[in-house]
Every structure is written in structure tokens, then in C-alpha cells.
Design an enzyme around this catalytic site. Structure first.
Site, PDB file in Angstrom:
ATOM      1  N   GLY A  75      24.760 -11.862   7.648  1.00  0.00           N
ATOM      2  CA  GLY A  75      23.460 -11.673   7.032  1.00  0.00           C
ATOM      3  C   GLY A  75      23.592 -11.431   5.539  1.00  0.00           C
ATOM      4  O   GLY A  75      24.644 -11.004   5.051  1.00  0.00           O
ATOM      5  N   ASP A  89       9.600   0.097   4.642  1.00  0.00           N
ATOM      6  CA  ASP A  89       9.763  -1.353   4.837  1.00  0.00           C
ATOM      7  C   ASP A  89       9.848  -1.690   6.326  1.00  0.00           C
ATOM      8  O   ASP A  89      10.749  -2.408   6.757  1.00  0.00           O
ATOM      9  CB  ASP A  89      11.012  -1.841   4.101  1.00  0.00           C
ATOM     10  CG  ASP A  89      11.002  -3.347   3.846  1.00  0.00           C
ATOM     11  OD1 ASP A  89       9.891  -3.917   3.766  1.00  0.00           O
ATOM     12  OD2 ASP A  89      12.088  -3.940   3.728  1.00  0.00           O
TER      13      ASP A  89
END
Length: 399
Positions: free
Chosen positions: A97, A213
Site C-alpha cells: 500500500g 478520517d
């Protein structure tokens, strides 16, 4: 001569920077050919220009995805892909990632003999002393959190060239990938995920942090179905003394940001309540809470509370659960659940009401019949048998 060449290079680079800032049209490919000495800087400016253009055409694309396209600056310590950083005590297997500030690797903790995920910040030497101190302070605090629905942080890595985290490796998919593959979830699954995340966020808030978030990309579900809250990259301390000033800085993902974030106001636990409501809405419908062609349009819709009802796309969706999710997404923080603990209570109560098997048992209560109730059934059966015998005897006597 060398000093003169260096000055000319700096002057040329300054000219290109000025052209970029003034939004002048620049043929970047030609510029790179004409000034190969400034190739790295010009590539950087060219990439930013492409992202700026793409963002104008697609403003709702997530900022993290855009930032991930930026190449490292000339002379930076960021990894360029194709080679792994050297981290003492770990054997890195592959990159899994990449975000705006960090790269994630699957690795093996040699001493512990376990698979881990390494989150390594790129360009650590470009961090200001204050930002570096905040990262280390908050990383250590989050590493102390232990909850089944929060990714476990095993170790804070702070070496000369490497700064990052050694974390639990989650074998599964994030909720955004789930939606892409399967579409919207059924109501009970949505409520259960919401309750799990509420419990995780309650622990985060108790530790003195706001996540800021919450979105489907930052929540994973492993192969056993366990829900795990990930990525604390935008976490903020609730302690004013430990904050780095952020006045006027838009922090978060535009599609899930709370109204107070758009207005640059202080955030608290209710900001995470709003974002979690947005996540549950997305799981229920497959859509974002708001859509827009510009940041201003998104801001206007968020501040107005102009959110299409879940029933618009999901006819027959439980009205009672819709009300719970809608309350979490109230424009005014005072009208939301005051905490994720209260949000969890509402979701848990809904689950229990719609699935009696999930109802909690009182202390000492058993799912089997109680002894006193069993005695009543036994005595009743004996009485019926006796009455039947008596009737039979009377019948014989009257023949």
C-alpha cells in the site's frame, strides 16, 4: 565556473516555479529537455500540474490518492519503489500500500516470528522538529491502545533513516473494496459494523485523540469477520498543549468531513460521530453522503445538510435505523450523539430489537427454563394425568 552553473540552474528553477505559481502554460517536456540539470525539480512541478488539472476535472477524488502520485523531491530519502528500505529486525517481503506520506509493506518480524505490516514514512528528514516530535508522541500513545477493533501497533520504529510503525497484519479487505465487489450491505450488518467501530473510537477518545478520517478505506474486515479501524495518520490530540497549529488548514477527506471541519472550527468526538454516520450511510446505499463537482459545492451541501434519504436508493430500509444514522450526521454537533458510546447504545438497542437472540441476559439469567417454571409444568402434567384416571374410573363404575 561551478558556482556560476549552480547559480544559473537555481535561477532557471526559480523561473519555472514562478511560472507554475502564476498559472502560466509551460511545456514541461520541452523544459526538461532544455534544462536536464533541473530534471528532478521539473518532473515534480510537472506532476503537481497534472494533479491540479485532474483535481479540477474530478474534485471529489480523494486527496490521499492525489498526494500518492507525487514523486520524491531531488535528494529526498523517500523510497522510489523497486527497492525496500532496510529496517533492523524485519524482513520486508513486498509493498502492499502507498498513501500520501507513507508506504506500507508486508514483512516478517524476525525475532517474534510473526507477519506484520510496516508503515514507513517517506522523507523523514523533511519533517519539522515539531512534526517529528508530535508523530513520535502520538505513535507511542496509540501503540498503548489495546482493543479488538483497533489495529495493534507493536512497535514504533525510530532509526537514523527510518521512521514508522510495526503493526498487526490484517488478512482481509477494506470496506471500500467490499462495496465495490458486493454492493450495499443489509441493515443488520451495517448496524453491527457501526457498533464495533463505536467501541473502537470510544477507546481512541478515552486516550485523548480524535481520528478525523473515518472512511471505508480506513476500515478492514479480516477473514473471520472482525472489523478493524486502521490508519491514524490524521489523528489529533485533544490536549491543546500537544497540538501543532493548524488554523486554516483543511484536514480530512472532503466526502466525509464534518461541517465544523469545512468551517475550520475545533473538532471533538462528535466530529468522528459524524464521519461514522457517513460511513454507515455509504455501507447502506453504496453512495457518498454528498456528491459535487467542486469543493465549494461539497461544502455547501454538507453545511446545508442536503443529504438524500437512504430510502431513495434502498426502499424498505428500516426507518428506525435511518433515524439513528441521520442523527449522527446532524449539521450541528449539539444535535448529534454526544459521544461514540451513546451512538453505540443506539445501534446496539436497534440490533437487539430486531434480533432477539442478541438481547443481553441479566445476571444469573439462563437461556434454559428456570427451575420454578419447570416445577409448574411437571405439576400441571401430573394433574392432567390424575384427572384422566379419575374420569376413566367413573366411566368404569357407571357401566
Amino acid at each position: 565556473m561551478t558556482d556560476s552553473n549552480s547559480e544559473n540552474k537555481e535561477q532557471a528553477a526559480d523561473n519555472y516555479y514562478d511560472s507554475f505559481i502564476d498559472a502560466q502554460n509551460v511545456d514541461w517536456e520541452e523544459a526538461i529537455v532544455n534544462d536536464p540539470r533541473s530534471r528532478d525539480d521539473l518532473n515534480f512541478l510537472s506532476t503537481i500540474n497534472k494533479i491540479k488539472t485532474a483535481y479540477k476535472e474530478n474534485p471529489v477524488q480523494e486527496l490521499e490518492d492525489l498526494k500518492a502520485q507525487l514523486p520524491p523531491l531531488s535528494g529526498s530519502s523517500g523510497d522510489l519503489g523497486g527497492s525496500f528500505p532496510s529496517v533492523k529486525g524485519y524482513e520486508i517481503e513486498e509493498e502492499i500500500g502507498r498513501g500520501g506520506f507513507a508506504t506500507i509493506y508486508r514483512a516478517r518480524d524476525i525475532k517474534a516470528g510473526r507477519k506484520v505490516a510496516l508503515k514507513i514514512l517517506r522523507n523523514r528528514h523533511e519533517l519539522t522538529p515539531a512534526a517529528l516530535a508530535r508523530f513520535l508522541r502520538e505513535a507511542h500513545a496509540l501503540a498503548a491502545l489495546r482493543h479488538d477493533n483497533i489495529v495493534h501497533i507493536y512497535h514504533v520504529i525510530d532509526e537514523d533513516e527510518v521512521l514508522g510503525l510495526s503493526m498487526e497484519f490484517i488478512d482481509g479487505d477494506n470496506l471500500n473494496d467490499y462495496l465495490t465487489d458486493n454492493g450495499p450491505m443489509e441493515a443488520r450488518g451495517v448496524a453491527q459494523i457501526g457498533a464495533d467501530l463505536c467501541r473502537a473510537l470510544t477507546e481512541v477518545h478515552k486516550a485523548g485523540y480524535i481520528h478525523r478520517d473515518i472512511k471505508t478505506e480506513n476500515v478492514m474486515r479480516d477473514r473471520s469477520g472482525r472489523i478493524v479501524l486502521m490508519d491514524f495518520g490524521l489523528t489529533r490530540s485533544t490536549n491543546p498543549d500537544s497540538r501543532v497549529t493548524e488554523t486554516g488548514v483543511l484536514v480530512g477527506t472532503p466526502l466525509t468531513m464534518a461541517p465544523e471541519q469545512y468551517e475550520f472550527k475545533d473538532v471533538d468526538a462528535r466530529t468522528d460521530v459524524y464521519a461514522l454516520g457517513c460511513l454507515l450511510y455509504r455501507l447502506s446505499t453504496g453512495n457518498h453522503v454528498v456528491e459535487g463537482k467542486s469543493m465549494e459545492e461539497l461544502r455547501r451541501k454538507v453545511l446545508s445538510g442536503d443529504i438524500p434519504p437512504i430510502s431513495d436508493t434502498q426502499p424498505g430500509y428500516p426507518v428506525s435505523l435511518t433515524k439513528i444514522i441521520s442523527k449522527a450526521m446532524s449539521v450541528k454537533p449539539a444535535k448529534r450523539y454526544p459521544s461514540t458510546r451513546e451512538f453505540e447504545k443506539a445501534l446496539t438497542s436497534w440490533i437487539q430489537a430486531h434480533d432477539p437472540s442478541q438481547a443481553p441476559k441479566a445476571d444469573g439469567e439462563s437461556s434454559e427454563a428456570s427451575p420454578s417454571l419447570s416445577i409448574v409444568f411437571i405439576l400441571g402434567g401430573i394433574l392432567i394425568v390424575l384427572v384422566a384416571i379419575l374420569i376413566f374410573l367413573i366411566y368404569l363404575a357407571t357401566r
